[in-house]
Scaffold this motif. Structure first.
Motif, PDB file in Angstrom:
ATOM      1  N   CYS A 113       6.944 145.807  61.318  1.00 23.25           N
ATOM      2  CA  CYS A 113       7.610 145.197  62.479  1.00 23.25           C
ATOM      3  C   CYS A 113       7.886 146.223  63.576  1.00 23.25           C
ATOM      4  O   CYS A 113       8.708 145.968  64.468  1.00 23.25           O
ATOM      5  N   THR A 114       7.214 147.381  63.520  1.00 24.54           N
ATOM      6  CA  THR A 114       7.545 148.448  64.473  1.00 24.54           C
ATOM      7  C   THR A 114       6.366 148.817  65.376  1.00 24.54           C
ATOM      8  O   THR A 114       6.279 149.933  65.867  1.00 24.54           O
ATOM      9  N   ARG A 115       5.457 147.892  65.558  1.00 31.17           N
ATOM     10  CA  ARG A 115       4.334 148.039  66.486  1.00 31.17           C
ATOM     11  C   ARG A 115       3.511 149.296  66.192  1.00 31.17           C
ATOM     12  O   ARG A 115       3.072 150.008  67.100  1.00 31.17           O
ATOM     13  N   GLY A 116       3.331 149.595  64.914  1.00 29.12           N
ATOM     14  CA  GLY A 116       2.507 150.727  64.532  1.00 29.12           C
ATOM     15  C   GLY A 116       3.242 152.050  64.475  1.00 29.12           C
ATOM     16  O   GLY A 116       2.690 153.032  63.977  1.00 29.12           O
ATOM     17  N   ILE A 117       4.469 152.115  64.986  1.00 31.61           N
ATOM     18  CA  ILE A 117       5.262 153.334  64.874  1.00 31.61           C
ATOM     19  C   ILE A 117       5.774 153.426  63.436  1.00 31.61           C
ATOM     20  O   ILE A 117       6.327 152.457  62.916  1.00 31.61           O
ATOM     21  N   PRO A 118       5.599 154.544  62.754  1.00 29.04           N
ATOM     22  CA  PRO A 118       6.090 154.648  61.379  1.00 29.04           C
ATOM     23  C   PRO A 118       7.584 154.316  61.301  1.00 29.04           C
ATOM     24  O   PRO A 118       8.387 154.844  62.062  1.00 29.04           O
ATOM     25  N   ARG A 130      13.373 164.383  43.607  1.00 26.27           N
ATOM     26  CA  ARG A 130      12.181 165.087  43.117  1.00 26.27           C
ATOM     27  C   ARG A 130      11.126 164.096  42.641  1.00 26.27           C
ATOM     28  O   ARG A 130       9.930 164.251  42.914  1.00 26.27           O
ATOM     29  N   LYS A 131      11.554 163.074  41.920  1.00 23.60           N
ATOM     30  CA  LYS A 131      10.612 162.085  41.412  1.00 23.60           C
ATOM     31  C   LYS A 131       9.877 161.380  42.549  1.00 23.60           C
ATOM     32  O   LYS A 131       8.680 161.085  42.443  1.00 23.60           O
ATOM     33  N   LEU A 132      10.570 161.125  43.647  1.00 22.77           N
ATOM     34  CA  LEU A 132      10.004 160.339  44.742  1.00 22.77           C
ATOM     35  C   LEU A 132       9.645 161.210  45.945  1.00 22.77           C
ATOM     36  O   LEU A 132       9.560 160.707  47.063  1.00 22.77           O
ATOM     37  N   LEU A 192       3.907 158.690  52.012  1.00 25.77           N
ATOM     38  CA  LEU A 192       3.162 157.464  51.751  1.00 25.77           C
ATOM     39  C   LEU A 192       3.697 156.304  52.583  1.00 25.77           C
ATOM     40  O   LEU A 192       2.934 155.565  53.213  1.00 25.77           O
ATOM     41  N   VAL A 193       5.015 156.143  52.601  1.00 26.74           N
ATOM     42  CA  VAL A 193       5.625 155.013  53.302  1.00 26.74           C
ATOM     43  C   VAL A 193       5.387 155.101  54.802  1.00 26.74           C
ATOM     44  O   VAL A 193       5.184 154.088  55.469  1.00 26.74           O
ATOM     45  N   LEU A 194       5.391 156.308  55.357  1.00 30.88           N
ATOM     46  CA  LEU A 194       5.251 156.471  56.803  1.00 30.88           C
ATOM     47  C   LEU A 194       3.803 156.648  57.243  1.00 30.88           C
ATOM     48  O   LEU A 194       3.540 156.873  58.422  1.00 30.88           O
ATOM     49  N   SER A 195       2.853 156.508  56.326  1.00 33.49           N
ATOM     50  CA  SER A 195       1.440 156.648  56.698  1.00 33.49           C
ATOM     51  C   SER A 195       0.984 155.435  57.501  1.00 33.49           C
ATOM     52  O   SER A 195       1.562 154.350  57.427  1.00 33.49           O
ATOM     53  N   ASP A 196      -0.101 155.628  58.279  1.00 30.35           N
ATOM     54  CA  ASP A 196      -0.624 154.534  59.104  1.00 30.35           C
ATOM     55  C   ASP A 196      -1.054 153.341  58.246  1.00 30.35           C
ATOM     56  O   ASP A 196      -0.868 152.182  58.632  1.00 30.35           O
ATOM     57  N   ARG A 197      -1.638 153.615  57.072  1.00 27.85           N
ATOM     58  CA  ARG A 197      -2.099 152.501  56.234  1.00 27.85           C
ATOM     59  C   ARG A 197      -0.914 151.637  55.772  1.00 27.85           C
ATOM     60  O   ARG A 197      -0.969 150.411  55.833  1.00 27.85           O
ATOM     61  N   THR A 198       0.147 152.309  55.299  1.00 26.92           N
ATOM     62  CA  THR A 198       1.298 151.544  54.816  1.00 26.92           C
ATOM     63  C   THR A 198       1.994 150.820  55.958  1.00 26.92           C
ATOM     64  O   THR A 198       2.496 149.700  55.785  1.00 26.92           O
ATOM     65  N   GLN A 199       2.029 151.437  57.120  1.00 28.91           N
ATOM     66  CA  GLN A 199       2.757 150.868  58.247  1.00 28.91           C
ATOM     67  C   GLN A 199       2.004 149.734  58.939  1.00 28.91           C
ATOM     68  O   GLN A 199       2.623 148.764  59.378  1.00 28.91           O
ATOM     69  N   GLY A 218      -2.222 153.653  45.706  1.00 28.74           N
ATOM     70  CA  GLY A 218      -1.666 152.973  44.538  1.00 28.74           C
ATOM     71  C   GLY A 218      -1.298 153.952  43.445  1.00 28.74           C
ATOM     72  O   GLY A 218      -0.251 153.828  42.788  1.00 28.74           O
ATOM     73  N   TRP A 219      -2.153 154.952  43.245  1.00 24.80           N
ATOM     74  CA  TRP A 219      -1.903 155.972  42.219  1.00 24.80           C
ATOM     75  C   TRP A 219      -0.684 156.817  42.592  1.00 24.80           C
ATOM     76  O   TRP A 219       0.167 157.104  41.749  1.00 24.80           O
ATOM     77  N   THR A 220      -0.564 157.169  43.885  1.00 22.85           N
ATOM     78  CA  THR A 220       0.602 157.933  44.338  1.00 22.85           C
ATOM     79  C   THR A 220       1.878 157.143  44.114  1.00 22.85           C
ATOM     80  O   THR A 220       2.887 157.683  43.643  1.00 22.85           O
TER      81      THR A 220
END
Length: 452
Positions: free
Chosen positions: A235-240, A381-383, A389-396, A444-446
């Motif tokens: 919902c952020t117009r492509g901005i991470p 550390r775990k995450l 990953l969350v802020l990548s262009d693919r996820t966003q 997905g693996w990440t």
């Protein structure tokens, strides 16, 4: 107070044998600072809790949910006393495109009774309440006071702070920096090895809209003190970044969290994105008629584990946002609980170090040990790979559209044509949205590695 000749240095202000006024000084009366002051005061130490605002919470804004179970260790039966708006019994994750929305909606009444899970709260109320607990335990609250420098002895050990008060300087065996994002105290102490990079920061922008209580309960299908927290992606117009919407008693808060570098590159004003979100067909019916009563913005440290400074110096500890302890990892969006936990352990470690007579890095090392054994650093550390990953262009951009197109294809009826298979729909959605199999599998693996 009498000091032997102050001298300015690039590292701060140096004093020879300063008189000790407090055992521990905590800078910042947010959740981390008040938890630190509370724990240290309960251990019998003299504690100063310094707050730049006229009262704790005066300068804080908040756009999320408080997870209070860490308070089990600090305030017995905290849920009976903590000022909350609603207990979150419904948690939704929404992926969106400008015309589509897919929501995973979870609801449980287990979260609607003690000891509860999460709550919406006004930070002015929450911060004031937690600081009151520290004062009741013996801490001295010093409001309307700005800390301008650290005080150091000739060995470089932190021995207090310089303030803008007429009486100026306060000294202590340990200083706990809880002074918020981009902590200038941690920087002055040399605990940030590099400048806090802009890519580790996000900008949270929030509007609070007044709505009658009965309207909120009808629209969100809740009753009593039950509440809803909706987190959004796409919902952020492509901005991470992402969006949020949550319920208070007689208002709702809606807003976006945006990568600072993304905002700069896009040259888009954040309020434009909030306005677009409010017009989205999945959101507009929920907030219709709401009257804006608050607009606020603040920086959030979302770099995670790899963006944290050193947490311990000679005579100094760092906790909360000052230590970049906000967890932003997709479905986990937490901050206040990490701040309270870190503050509690900082207060505990500082009190033990003062009692032992060793406030060097070595004497304060118990702080790191406690953090490592608790959720505070274990979860980070775990995450640690999730922020990227969350802020990548693919996820966003690509994945929200892929998922929405895939689900729309599954539910769309195009008789007389037969229903396409799921594999065909997935291939078509991936092609239309520019997603390759190797990217999907790698991401997905990440994600799965972080969930182990």
């Amino acid at each position: 107070m009498t000091y032997a000749g102050p001298a300015s240095t690039s590292a701060g202000v140096v004093f020879d044998e300063p008189a000790k006024t407090f055992d521990i000084i905590v800078v910042g009366a947010g959740p981390a600072g008040s938890a630190a002051a509370l724990e240290a005061a309960r251990a019998g130490r003299s504690v100063a809790l310094i707050e730049r605002g006229p009262f704790p919470g005066a300068k804080n804004v908040y756009g999320g949910v408080v997870y209070g179970r860490i308070l089990d260790e600090l305030v017995p039966d905290w849920w009976e006393h903590m000022p909350v708006q609603r207990w979150v019994t419904r948690r939704s994750t929404m992926v969106m495109t400008p015309t589509q929305a897919l929501t995973v909606d979870f609801r449980t009444q287990d979260w609607g009774r003690a000891p509860y899970n999460g709550a919406t709260a006004y930070r002015a109320d929450l911060d004031s309440w937690l600081a009151e607990q520290a004062v009741a335990a013996g801490a001295v609250l010093i409001p309307s006071t700005v800390v301008t420098n650290l005080l150091q002895d000739r060995t470089g050990t932190i021995v207090g702070v310089r303030t803008d008060r007429p009486d100026g300087d306060l000294t202590a065996s340990v200083v706990i920096a809880c002074d918020g994002v981009n902590s200038f105290l941690a920087k002055e102490a040399g605990l940030y090895q590099t400048e806090h990079q802009a890519e580790h920061l996000t900008l949270g922008v929030k509007q609070t809209l007044a709505l009658p209580r009965h309207v909120i309960e009808e629209r969100f299908a809740i009753t009593g003190r039950d509440g809803v927290d909706i987190e959004m992606l796409g919902c952020t117009r492509g901005i991470p970044g992402g969006g949020f919407l949550y319920t208070n008693l007689d208002s709702v808060s809606i807003g976006v969290v945006l990568a600072l570098t993304g905002v700069s590159k896009a040259k888009t004003r954040p309020e434009e994105l909030v306005a677009e979100l409010k017009r989205h067909p999945a959101i507009a019916p929920l907030i219709r008629g709401g009257e804006q009563i608050e607009y606020s913005a603040h920086l959030i440290p979302e770099g995670g584990y790899d963006a944290m400074p050193e947490l311990i110096g000679d005579g100094m500890l760092v906790a909360g946002d000052a230590a970049a302890m906000c967890l932003a990892a997709g479905i986990w969006l937490e901050g206040v609980n990490f701040a309270i936990g870190a503050g509690m352990y900082a207060g505990r470690a500082a009190a033990a170090a003062v009692a032992s007579g060793d406030v060097s890095r070595r004497g304060l090392a118990g702080y790191r040990t406690m953090l490592e054994k608790s959720f505070v650093l274990a979860d980070h550390r775990k995450l640690r790979k999730f922020p990227g990953l969350v802020l990548s262009d693919r996820t966003q951009q690509q994945y929200p559209a892929l998922v929405c197109d895939l689900v729309q294809g599954m539910f769309q009826v195009d008789n007389p044509a037969p229903k396409p298979g799921l594999r065909k729909l997935l291939r078509r959605s991936m092609k239309e949205n520019g997603v390759r199999w190797r990217e999907l599998l790698r991401d997905g693996w990440t994600g799965m590695r972080g969930l182990r």
